[in-house]
Design a protein around this motif. Structure first.
Motif, PDB file in Angstrom:
ATOM      1  N   PHE A  90       0.828  -1.193   0.000  1.00 42.77           N
ATOM      2  CA  PHE A  90       0.000   0.000   0.000  1.00 42.77           C
ATOM      3  C   PHE A  90       0.868   1.250   0.000  1.00 42.77           C
ATOM      4  N   MET A 100      -4.008  10.317   7.148  1.00 42.52           N
ATOM      5  CA  MET A 100      -3.204   9.635   6.143  1.00 42.52           C
ATOM      6  C   MET A 100      -4.146   8.837   5.252  1.00 42.52           C
ATOM      7  N   ARG A 101      -3.965   8.978   3.943  1.00 51.77           N
ATOM      8  CA  ARG A 101      -4.841   8.300   2.996  1.00 51.77           C
ATOM      9  C   ARG A 101      -4.055   7.244   2.233  1.00 51.77           C
ATOM     10  N   PHE A 102      -4.722   6.110   1.987  1.00 54.74           N
ATOM     11  CA  PHE A 102      -4.084   4.959   1.364  1.00 54.74           C
ATOM     12  C   PHE A 102      -4.621   4.702  -0.039  1.00 54.74           C
ATOM     13  N   GLY A 103      -3.771   4.100  -0.866  1.00 57.03           N
ATOM     14  CA  GLY A 103      -4.219   3.589  -2.146  1.00 57.03           C
ATOM     15  C   GLY A 103      -4.958   2.271  -1.949  1.00 57.03           C
ATOM     16  N   ALA A 104      -5.476   1.737  -3.063  1.00 58.09           N
ATOM     17  CA  ALA A 104      -6.279   0.512  -2.995  1.00 58.09           C
ATOM     18  C   ALA A 104      -5.438  -0.741  -2.813  1.00 58.09           C
ATOM     19  N   GLY A 105      -4.134  -0.618  -2.968  1.00 58.18           N
ATOM     20  CA  GLY A 105      -3.255  -1.757  -2.744  1.00 58.18           C
ATOM     21  C   GLY A 105      -2.893  -2.501  -4.012  1.00 58.18           C
TER      22      GLY A 105
ATOM     23  N   TYR B  33      -6.163   6.232  15.083  1.00 58.32           N
ATOM     24  CA  TYR B  33      -6.968   6.173  13.864  1.00 58.32           C
ATOM     25  C   TYR B  33      -7.757   4.866  13.807  1.00 58.32           C
ATOM     26  N   TYR B  35      -9.415   2.610  10.695  1.00 55.73           N
ATOM     27  CA  TYR B  35      -9.590   2.372   9.268  1.00 55.73           C
ATOM     28  C   TYR B  35     -10.416   1.101   9.072  1.00 55.73           C
ATOM     29  N   GLN B  37     -10.822  -1.982   6.073  1.00 49.46           N
ATOM     30  CA  GLN B  37     -10.184  -2.522   4.877  1.00 49.46           C
ATOM     31  C   GLN B  37     -11.148  -3.428   4.147  1.00 49.46           C
ATOM     32  N   GLY B  40     -10.420  -4.144  -2.891  1.00 48.58           N
ATOM     33  CA  GLY B  40     -10.568  -3.153  -3.952  1.00 48.58           C
ATOM     34  C   GLY B  40     -10.602  -1.714  -3.474  1.00 48.58           C
ATOM     35  N   HIS B  41     -10.650  -1.508  -2.166  1.00 49.60           N
ATOM     36  CA  HIS B  41     -10.724  -0.150  -1.629  1.00 49.60           C
ATOM     37  C   HIS B  41      -9.519   0.216  -0.775  1.00 49.60           C
ATOM     38  N   GLY B  42      -8.662  -0.731  -0.495  1.00 51.35           N
ATOM     39  CA  GLY B  42      -7.549  -0.433   0.382  1.00 51.35           C
ATOM     40  C   GLY B  42      -8.039  -0.129   1.780  1.00 51.35           C
ATOM     41  N   LEU B  43      -7.379   0.792   2.437  1.00 50.12           N
ATOM     42  CA  LEU B  43      -7.803   1.228   3.767  1.00 50.12           C
ATOM     43  C   LEU B  43      -8.470   2.582   3.654  1.00 50.12           C
ATOM     44  N   LEU B  45     -10.244   5.717   5.859  1.00 49.98           N
ATOM     45  CA  LEU B  45     -10.249   6.307   7.191  1.00 49.98           C
ATOM     46  C   LEU B  45     -11.678   6.545   7.668  1.00 49.98           C
ATOM     47  N   GLY B  58     -13.329  10.921   9.172  1.00 52.58           N
ATOM     48  CA  GLY B  58     -12.590  10.559   7.986  1.00 52.58           C
ATOM     49  C   GLY B  58     -13.512  10.496   6.794  1.00 52.58           C
ATOM     50  N   GLU B  59     -13.103   9.754   5.781  1.00 55.36           N
ATOM     51  CA  GLU B  59     -13.871   9.741   4.537  1.00 55.36           C
ATOM     52  C   GLU B  59     -15.087   8.830   4.570  1.00 55.36           C
ATOM     53  N   PHE B  90      -9.001  -1.778  11.326  1.00 59.37           N
ATOM     54  CA  PHE B  90      -7.650  -1.603  11.853  1.00 59.37           C
ATOM     55  C   PHE B  90      -7.561  -0.310  12.644  1.00 59.37           C
TER      56      PHE B  90
END
Lengths: 112, 113
Positions: A90, A100-105, B33, B35, B37, B40-43, B45, B58-59, B90
């Motif tokens: 990631f 902190m924002r993450f990509g989809a992996g 934090y 999150y 998971q 297809g979307h990752g993590l 927030l 968060g989002e 998480f």
């Protein structure tokens, strides 16, 4: 708002081959960038981070990433893949805000 | 590990029931934090905290609330669980903002039936 895009949800390489995982970011201010790795049934572990001290960042397990502002990219590489590198990776971005924002992996498969 | 404990590790609950997940840290870090998971979307927030009683959305905060009454504990509550909240959750901690990395717990797998 800050965001990251990881190109390719799955990458497959042969053992000993180059690993290249792509990450592009969007941020209105100079970003802090991170790569994390996740092994099955575990939380994420930090691989490396970019904090503007140097554009080429070396991390653990032989991985490195290069920050390219002109391309808004922070791609992760490793010269020679090992079976133990199989995991999900990631990319993440943090700007001047608290979050902190993450990509989809990207799931990396290593073939023997 | 960075001294983060999530409980429970697994939970199955029914639609409409309240659920609280707990995150406990021993590092005395300011930031915490939550999150989720999903494939297809990752993590993504949900909420975060930048101090005792200081939290922000968060989002994907709809349907979730949080509380932080002590530095070491950060609770995530689903007031009325829905099937769309089936996910792996998480918790993460961070010493300070900007260039400090997150340190993650091992996650809570929540199934809402």
């Amino acid at each position: 708002a800050q965001s990251v895009t990881q190109l390719g949800s799955h990458v497959s390489v042969s053992e000993g081959a180059l690993v290249l995982l792509r990450c592009n970011y969007s941020s209105s201010v100079p970003p802090y960038l991170f790569w994390y790795v996740q092994y099955p049934n575990q939380g994420l572990q930090l691989l490396l981070k970019y904090t503007s001290a140097a554009t080429l960042v070396k991390g653990i397990n032989g991985f490195e990433a290069e920050f390219k502002k002109s391309e808004t990219s922070f791609h992760l590489t490793k010269p020679s893949a090992h079976m133990s590198d199989a995991a999900e990776y990631f990319c993440a971005v943090s700007d001047q805000a608290n979050d902190m924002r993450f990509g989809a992996g990207t799931r990396l498969t290593v073939k023997p | 590990d960075a001294g983060i404990t999530q409980s429970p590790r697994h939970k199955v609950t029914e639609t409409g029931t309240p659920v609280t997940l707990r995150c406990h840290q021993t590092e005395n870090h300011r930031y915490m934090y939550w999150y989720r998971q999903d494939p297809g979307h990752g993590l993504r927030l949900i909420h975060y905290s930048y101090g005792v009683k200081d939290t922000d959305k968060g989002e994907v905060s709809d349907g979730y609330s949080v509380s932080r009454s002590k530095t070491e504990d950060f609770l995530l509550t689903l007031e009325s669980a829905t099937s769309s909240q089936t996910s792996v959750y998480f918790c993460a901690i961070r010493r300070d903002a900007n260039n400090s990395p997150l340190h993650f717990g091992n996650g809570t797998r929540l199934t809402v039936t």
